[in-house]
Design a protein around this motif. Structure first.
Motif, PDB file in Angstrom:
ATOM      1  N   HIS A 281       0.842  -1.193   0.000  1.00  0.00           N
ATOM      2  CA  HIS A 281       0.000   0.000   0.000  1.00  0.00           C
ATOM      3  C   HIS A 281       0.881   1.248   0.000  1.00  0.00           C
ATOM      4  N   PRO A 282       1.487   1.579  -1.148  1.00  0.00           N
ATOM      5  CA  PRO A 282       2.374   2.739  -1.203  1.00  0.00           C
ATOM      6  C   PRO A 282       1.575   4.046  -1.164  1.00  0.00           C
ATOM      7  N   PRO A 283       2.235   5.148  -0.809  1.00  0.00           N
ATOM      8  CA  PRO A 283       1.538   6.434  -0.782  1.00  0.00           C
ATOM      9  C   PRO A 283       1.061   6.871  -2.165  1.00  0.00           C
ATOM     10  N   ILE A 284       1.805   6.532  -3.199  1.00  0.00           N
ATOM     11  CA  ILE A 284       1.400   6.814  -4.580  1.00  0.00           C
ATOM     12  C   ILE A 284       1.528   5.518  -5.373  1.00  0.00           C
ATOM     13  N   GLN A 285       0.453   5.121  -6.030  1.00  0.00           N
ATOM     14  CA  GLN A 285       0.424   3.853  -6.777  1.00  0.00           C
ATOM     15  C   GLN A 285       0.831   4.075  -8.230  1.00  0.00           C
ATOM     16  N   PHE A 286       1.696   3.196  -8.743  1.00  0.00           N
ATOM     17  CA  PHE A 286       2.079   3.186 -10.148  1.00  0.00           C
ATOM     18  C   PHE A 286       1.895   1.773 -10.681  1.00  0.00           C
ATOM     19  N   THR A 287       1.867   1.628 -11.997  1.00  0.00           N
ATOM     20  CA  THR A 287       1.872   0.279 -12.565  1.00  0.00           C
ATOM     21  C   THR A 287       3.226  -0.351 -12.272  1.00  0.00           C
ATOM     22  N   ASP A 288       3.321  -1.654 -12.400  1.00  0.00           N
ATOM     23  CA  ASP A 288       4.584  -2.340 -12.125  1.00  0.00           C
ATOM     24  C   ASP A 288       5.708  -1.823 -13.019  1.00  0.00           C
ATOM     25  N   ASP A 289       5.404  -1.633 -14.296  1.00  0.00           N
ATOM     26  CA  ASP A 289       6.427  -1.147 -15.227  1.00  0.00           C
ATOM     27  C   ASP A 289       6.888   0.260 -14.873  1.00  0.00           C
ATOM     28  N   GLU A 290       5.946   1.141 -14.544  1.00  0.00           N
ATOM     29  CA  GLU A 290       6.301   2.507 -14.156  1.00  0.00           C
ATOM     30  C   GLU A 290       7.115   2.520 -12.869  1.00  0.00           C
ATOM     31  N   ALA A 291       6.690   1.704 -11.893  1.00  0.00           N
ATOM     32  CA  ALA A 291       7.395   1.649 -10.611  1.00  0.00           C
ATOM     33  C   ALA A 291       8.824   1.143 -10.797  1.00  0.00           C
ATOM     34  N   ALA A 292       8.998   0.114 -11.618  1.00  0.00           N
ATOM     35  CA  ALA A 292      10.351  -0.413 -11.864  1.00  0.00           C
ATOM     36  C   ALA A 292      11.222   0.635 -12.546  1.00  0.00           C
ATOM     37  N   ALA A 293      10.662   1.347 -13.503  1.00  0.00           N
ATOM     38  CA  ALA A 293      11.421   2.400 -14.185  1.00  0.00           C
ATOM     39  C   ALA A 293      11.776   3.533 -13.220  1.00  0.00           C
ATOM     40  N   ASN A 294      10.853   3.874 -12.310  1.00  0.00           N
ATOM     41  CA  ASN A 294      11.122   4.920 -11.324  1.00  0.00           C
ATOM     42  C   ASN A 294      12.236   4.519 -10.363  1.00  0.00           C
ATOM     43  N   VAL A 295      12.260   3.263  -9.966  1.00  0.00           N
ATOM     44  CA  VAL A 295      13.322   2.794  -9.067  1.00  0.00           C
ATOM     45  C   VAL A 295      14.673   2.864  -9.778  1.00  0.00           C
ATOM     46  N   GLU A 296      14.717   2.409 -11.009  1.00  0.00           N
ATOM     47  CA  GLU A 296      15.968   2.487 -11.779  1.00  0.00           C
ATOM     48  C   GLU A 296      16.434   3.931 -11.916  1.00  0.00           C
ATOM     49  N   ALA A 297      15.507   4.838 -12.196  1.00  0.00           N
ATOM     50  CA  ALA A 297      15.847   6.248 -12.331  1.00  0.00           C
ATOM     51  C   ALA A 297      16.346   6.815 -11.007  1.00  0.00           C
ATOM     52  N   PHE A 298      15.726   6.410  -9.899  1.00  0.00           N
ATOM     53  CA  PHE A 298      16.170   6.872  -8.573  1.00  0.00           C
ATOM     54  C   PHE A 298      17.592   6.368  -8.290  1.00  0.00           C
TER      55      PHE A 298
END
Length: 82
Positions: free
Chosen positions: A58-75
């Motif tokens: 239950h994250p504070p902001i929900q993303f699709t799995d693909d978006e979340a994975a891309a965001n982690v890589e970018a971070f």
């Protein structure tokens, strides 16, 4: 499950599945801790929405799995602040 076999003979099947989820979660916890360490080293305070949306139920902001994975890589690469 109930059914009938050859000759109209009744058949019952019972199935029980038991899993322990904690070993499956260890990798997620390690990834979250590593990203928190990166955040500390970069002087970032508050929630890290990129890793939260990737590993938490239950994250504070929900993303699709693909978006979340891309965001982690970018971070991780320093291209995304949180």
């Amino acid at each position: 499950m109930e059914g009938k076999t050859f000759g109209d003979v009744p058949m019952d099947i019972e199935l029980r599945l038991s899993v322990e989820d904690s070993p499956n979660s260890a990798g997620c916890v390690i990834d979250a801790i590593r990203c928190c360490k990166l955040g500390l080293e970069r002087g970032i305070g508050g929630q890290l929405t990129s890793i939260s949306s990737y590993v938490m139920k239950h994250p504070p902001i929900q993303f699709t799995d693909d978006e979340a994975a891309a965001n982690v890589e970018a971070f991780i690469n320093g291209e995304l602040e949180r």
